[in-house]
Design a protein around this motif. Sequence first.
Motif: not given
Length: 386
Positions: A24, A355-356, A359-360, A363
Amino acid sequence: MAEPDSDSSTTCSSTTAITPSSPAVGYSRNVDPQDLVVSAQRRQKHVDAVLDRFFSLAKNRASAIGPRYLTLWQTLEKNTAGGKRFRPGMVMGAYESLGGTDFEAAAHVGAAFELLHTALIVHDDVIDRDFIRRGGVNVSGVYRDIAQTAGIPIPAAEHRGLSVAVIAGDLALFNAYRLIDRSGVGELMRSRLHDIFDEAMFASAAGELLDVDFSQLKSMPTVEEVVDMERLKTAVYSFESPVEAGAVLAGASDEAVRALAGFGRNIGIAYQIVDDLLGVFGDEAATGKTTIGDLREGKRTVLIAYASGRPEWIEISRWLGLPDLTWEQAAVVRRSLEDCGARHYAEELAREFANRAAEELASDALPDRARAEFEPIIETVLGRVR
């Protein structure tokens, strides 16, 4: 400004704990880490120079009015100096990693967020009736001590200190906007930056109100309500808005702006959850933060909100919020927080938001330089909970 995610779920059942070596946050980098260090040092010098000029002009103006007003500005400057310039670093990191080259303009916007931070913590100390910050007297404390030295009784001296702090915070808040005006950007860009800045202040005020309400209500807020409060009060102005402002100033695409804002929002929430964990379970020598203050205050955190629904709450609630809570009693609360799973829950929740954020940051709208710039923040946040 990018709106918060509509999905505000805080469950951790599907979360995979991530560490700096996990996929990640394991992007390949084409950026020399040493270059990032050099850039960070250069940025801080730019911001410091902007703030030095600002305070120099303000003190010259104040001295024409009188020595007491000059002392106020000197005190405010002292309370702004010495920080790590984290928020300006977020602004300028976003700006440069997305191709911006006008360092002077970016430094002014970064300095505006630093002055906003000063204003908010000065006012926050007034709300909490605190006279100490980071081991030293704050604005309230300085003026309380001046009054006491003059022979004024303690209650009146404290009132004077808090009153002057309101004035100082007002000055910092107003002039934060003025620093954006002095950035030299065009009218349209200045308007967009004002909107972002306004949203940061608007959100922080809402979060502060929720925090005050939580401390006074007998009912316990839910985990979701605590997370929303921390997002509004701190994550928006410290993380989300600075990177958004830097991206907008750099002329980044809407997709890139949204991705960085999403990164900032989520890592800001993770950071606050971890900060609350360290406020109870941290190493005081390493963090410089007491591990008994939040328990004595009865601060409403994710830890406490989660624990309030567990059988161990009966024991925890006996001691939570006692102004004279002893270290032995605090140890009982810590054990109960661990036994009921609150510590583990909060750690996993912080990892979920980290984690979020990762993920951003993944991009396609963002260049590798942006990922290299902000990956270390995710790693730092996760490192604090290990």
